[in-house]
Write an enzyme that holds these catalytic residues in place. Sequence first.
Site, short mmCIF file in Angstrom:
data_model
loop_
_atom_site.label_atom_id
_atom_site.label_comp_id
_atom_site.label_asym_id
_atom_site.label_seq_id
_atom_site.Cartn_x
_atom_site.Cartn_y
_atom_site.Cartn_z
N ASP A 1 -2.94 10.40 3.97
CA ASP A 1 -4.32 9.96 4.10
C ASP A 1 -5.10 10.90 5.00
OD1 ASP A 1 -6.68 8.55 4.09
OD2 ASP A 1 -5.98 7.02 5.51
N LYS B 1 0.85 -1.21 0.00
CA LYS B 1 0.00 0.00 0.00
C LYS B 1 0.88 1.25 0.00
CE LYS B 1 -3.04 2.49 3.22
NZ LYS B 1 -3.69 2.43 4.55
N ASP C 1 1.57 6.35 5.97
CA ASP C 1 0.54 5.41 5.54
C ASP C 1 0.96 4.63 4.29
OD1 ASP C 1 -1.89 4.26 6.23
OD2 ASP C 1 -3.04 5.52 4.88
N ARG D 1 -7.52 -0.71 1.03
CA ARG D 1 -8.01 -1.92 0.37
C ARG D 1 -8.47 -1.64 -1.06
NH1 ARG D 1 -12.31 -2.78 5.03
NH2 ARG D 1 -10.63 -1.65 6.05
N ASP E 1 -12.24 6.44 4.13
CA ASP E 1 -11.01 6.28 4.90
C ASP E 1 -10.51 4.83 4.87
OD1 ASP E 1 -8.90 7.08 6.51
OD2 ASP E 1 -10.00 6.74 8.38
N LYS F 1 -10.58 12.08 8.67
CA LYS F 1 -10.04 11.65 9.96
C LYS F 1 -10.10 12.80 10.98
CE LYS F 1 -6.56 8.42 8.16
NZ LYS F 1 -6.98 7.23 8.93
N GLU G 1 -9.32 3.41 2.33
CA GLU G 1 -8.80 3.55 0.96
C GLU G 1 -7.73 2.53 0.61
OE1 GLU G 1 -5.54 4.65 3.14
OE2 GLU G 1 -7.61 5.29 3.50
#
Length: 495
Positions: free
Chosen positions: A269, A264, A287, A350, A346, A276, A348
Amino acid sequence: MSPSVPTPLPRVSVTAKARRGGALALVAGSGPDGPELRSASGADAVGAGLLDALAVTAATGEVRRLPLSTGPGWLVGVGDGGPRDWRAAGAALTRALNARARDLDEPVGSVQVALPGDLAVANAAEFALGATLGGHELKVTNEAKAPRAKTLELLAAPGDDLAALDAAVHRAVLLAEATAFARDMAGTPSNIKDPAWLAGTARKACSAVAGLDVVVRDEKWLAKNGFGGVLAVGGGSSRPPRLVELSWNPPAAQGTPHLVLVGKGITFDTGGISVKPAEGMHLMRTDMSGGAAVIAALRGIAALQLPIRVTGLVPCAENHVSGSAYRPGDVVRHYGGKTTEVTNTDAEGRMVLADALAYAVREHDPDVLVDVATLTGAMKVALGLRTGGVFATDPELAKRVTTAGAEVGESWWEMPLLDAHADDVRSEIADLRQCPPGPGGITAALFLREFSAGLPWAHLDIAGPARAEKPYDEVGAGGTGFAARTLVQLAASYL
């Protein structure tokens, strides 16, 4: 000002020749009657009663300056002398040398570390790994670089197998360099680190290793080839997404399994429309730690010249808030055609991993498929901040991952892929539902499993250990580089 990536690290090597008058570090451990010197060389330079006078405990990571009769001296404690003790001791010594260099405002010259005569080669390698990583620091500044320790030599004891010791230390240093490189990428601020920067850094650092090929795909290629998840997540940012493909396929790899690693690469993010909380959002520069681990692992595998075919895929995007951001309720079509109902922007990670996994299956024909990501806060609750979660469709693969981690000092725990929750990822309006209620780590893994095509597949959730609030052992505060060493060791396990 951009940081220098990869950052310089201290050079750790092996020697059989003791220097006269140079700085010497001795090793002390816990004995039946209290602290005792373990070093095979240089112990005669310690005066009688000195350890008692200094109240030395020999606890793991204890570092003291010693007034040796032969010159500048240091004492480093290894406690009971287990692998973690040696790794932590190496890091502690380098940190102490760096602190001393800052105090004196001048670099510390080469320091020899006198090893015990009965030391296992593996523990010497652990010390080298810790000493290398203990010298890692990423800082964005206009100030002159602070003086640091640049060279440590591990002084072999008489009768040691120098070839075996040198080979083990060399491998440990390469593993440390992989971890440090992953830390560099994770720690770089996101005003510098956008998808293009991450892809370009991967290309520059990895292309320098002979035989390691790197291809970067831009947003036009992603749109043409149907990477709907990556494009949806990256659509809210003015800095478009990328896909990094790394390929290591040496001639000697013929007949070995094809291992595909997917990481990933979310360079920042915000949570998107499902924004968030402000508190802690600054940490979201890390992230992309899963993607960093994959990039660094491919570089390490190539540097070690491992004769196995490995491909790395890192979908890179910035999850931002704007009028073009994807929304809860959207239906996104992934690479290969499967559709996903978005329920939380959030979640994101996956979304981008789904595209990359489907692409890996169709275009790279893997024998083994592994993804790694800072995916769910649920894993931090379940396993804390120092252990990664392993979800796998194949028990043998899960065992390989946990064993590989144990061999390189990274902790993993196998988690259940509960089929009782498999229907939770089904959607009424699309093929899949992105973020259903229920056990978050498990449902995220079950969602990703839908893109693994029944292959031996493992999902590694590193949301906890990818970041550290304060230093411990060989780990520094910030991005930890966790999983990079495990992935290298996993590749080596197939040889």
